[in-house]
Scaffold this active site. Structure first.
Site, PDB file in Angstrom:
ATOM      1  N   CYS A   1       0.805  -1.222   0.000  1.00 41.69           N
ATOM      2  CA  CYS A   1       0.000   0.000   0.000  1.00 41.69           C
ATOM      3  C   CYS A   1       0.839   1.273   0.000  1.00 41.69           C
ATOM      4  O   CYS A   1       0.360   2.332  -0.405  1.00 41.69           O
ATOM      5  CB  CYS A   1      -0.941   0.005   1.201  1.00 41.69           C
ATOM      6  SG  CYS A   1      -2.092  -1.390   1.211  1.00 41.69           S
TER       7      CYS A   1
ATOM      8  N   HIS B   1      -3.510   7.364   1.977  1.00 36.47           N
ATOM      9  CA  HIS B   1      -3.858   6.028   1.502  1.00 36.47           C
ATOM     10  C   HIS B   1      -5.267   5.707   1.978  1.00 36.47           C
ATOM     11  O   HIS B   1      -5.609   5.911   3.142  1.00 36.47           O
ATOM     12  CB  HIS B   1      -2.857   5.014   2.047  1.00 36.47           C
ATOM     13  CG  HIS B   1      -3.260   3.594   1.837  1.00 36.47           C
ATOM     14  ND1 HIS B   1      -3.694   3.121   0.616  1.00 36.47           N
ATOM     15  CD2 HIS B   1      -3.299   2.541   2.693  1.00 36.47           C
ATOM     16  CE1 HIS B   1      -3.980   1.836   0.739  1.00 36.47           C
ATOM     17  NE2 HIS B   1      -3.753   1.463   1.985  1.00 36.47           N
TER      18      HIS B   1
ATOM     19  N   ASN C   1      -9.935  -0.226  -0.403  1.00 34.99           N
ATOM     20  CA  ASN C   1      -8.476  -0.165  -0.370  1.00 34.99           C
ATOM     21  C   ASN C   1      -7.926  -0.757  -1.657  1.00 34.99           C
ATOM     22  O   ASN C   1      -7.994  -1.972  -1.867  1.00 34.99           O
ATOM     23  CB  ASN C   1      -7.968  -0.941   0.848  1.00 34.99           C
ATOM     24  CG  ASN C   1      -6.457  -0.882   1.001  1.00 34.99           C
ATOM     25  OD1 ASN C   1      -5.740  -0.445   0.110  1.00 34.99           O
ATOM     26  ND2 ASN C   1      -5.963  -1.347   2.140  1.00 34.99           N
TER      27      ASN C   1
END
Length: 325
Positions: A116, A252, A282
């Site tokens: 990520c 993020h 996500n």
């Protein structure tokens, strides 16, 4: 180009697969509920790549959109850095497939893998290459088909992730000195002691399989807010800036509670936070460029704005970047 160089953002692009899967859709597949998912994560839906739709396809669509936005032809590029955890193949780099499709025959194209946090790492690599004179036009992409790593029987993880891609074009320009624009700095961290908090239980060297995502969610949450806020403070201090100077905070997009907690700890007005986690879930390395694209497309992010990016992912790996738009 002689003298100091600034890495300026001249184009932004994004791509989301056509298939949007709502929480209600997931209720028919796993034991969960829309209310449970929204309360704990802020997610309402996610996009899922079609059968046969590869990470390179998503990356290429986002790349073309960014190049169009910048008015640059793919043949002019001399660097592509593609952040992904879900490459098309073990090798070669998925970036080389994008390179060929764009008609780029010079320079280099390669992948970076920091899950990520991958887009932050990729921005750092590309900006440093421009500063060192190794490239003049660098395409930075975050692209994932992350849903292919999910165990659909694990309700603690399968509801969290989605697929997508985003890209920015960085171009080297003579530096404005004290009034620098573009990527001002990036700050990268990792700590392998926390490997087991978020990982995939497969790989070519270990099992010969792709594997599935395994996560200790509460432990990741505990680390996230502190590590992210520390990284942002580090990035701001390196540029003699404070939280009040931030025009747009582009985190993020993993979990709204983490985003809210980090912004609160930094003293950033919630109205200055760009959120897409509700629509995208996500998307790992793709989440920040997708959110950046949204902020530019709807007119929030404008020339001269101070934009701060941050992310944390498996490794644990985390970091932050400061960009003067």
């Amino acid at each position: 180009m002689s003298g100091p160089v600034d890495a300026i953002v001249t184009g932004v692009g994004a791509y989301l697969p056509a298939n949007a899967v709502s929480n209600s859709d997931l209720e028919m597949r796993v034991e969960t509920s829309d209310a449970w998912i929204q309360a704990r994560t802020g997610i309402r839906q996610r996009h899922v790549a079609a059968d046969g739709e590869l990470t390179s396809d998503l990356a290429l669509a986002a790349a073309r959109a960014a190049l169009t936005d910048a008015g640059v032809d793919g043949a002019e590029l001399d660097l592509i850095v593609l952040a992904t955890t879900t490459p098309d193949s073990t090798f070669p780099a998925t970036a080389t497939k994008v390179q060929a499709a764009l008609g780029m025959t010079q320079g280099a194209a390669f992948d970076v893998q920091a899950v990520c946090a991958g887009f932050i790492y990729a921005v750092s690599v590309a900006a440093n290459a421009l500063a060192a004179g190794q490239a003049a036009k660098a395409l930075v992409i975050g692209a994932e088909t992350f849903t292919r790593l999910l165990d659909w029987n694990d309700r603690s993880t399968c509801v969290l992730f989605g697929d997508g891609a985003g890209a920015i074009l960085l171009e080297g320009r003579p530096s404005n000195g004290a009034d620098r624009t573009g990527v001002l700095s990036s700050h990268l961290h990792s700590d392998g002691r926390y490997y087991d908090l978020l990982y995939v239980d497969g790989g070519p060297s270990s099992t010969g399989t792709t594997g599935h995502v395994r996560m200790q969610g509460p432990e990741v949450f505990k680390h996230a807010v502190n590590k992210l806020s520390d990284a942002v403070r580090e990035a701001l201090a390196a540029n003699d800036l404070e939280s009040g100077d931030v025009d747009w905070f582009v985190p993020h997009q993993a979990n709204k509670r983490i985003i809210d907690g980090t912004a609160k700890k930094l003293g950033i007005d919630p109205g200055r936070v760009i959120l897409t986690v509700d629509r995208h879930a996500n998307t790992s390395a793709a989440s920040i460029p997708l959110a950046l694209h949204q902020g530019v497309a709807d007119g929030r992010i404008k020339k001269g704005d101070l934009v701060v990016l941050e992310a944390i992912g498996g490794g644990l790996s985390w970091g932050a970047s400061v960009i003067r738009w």
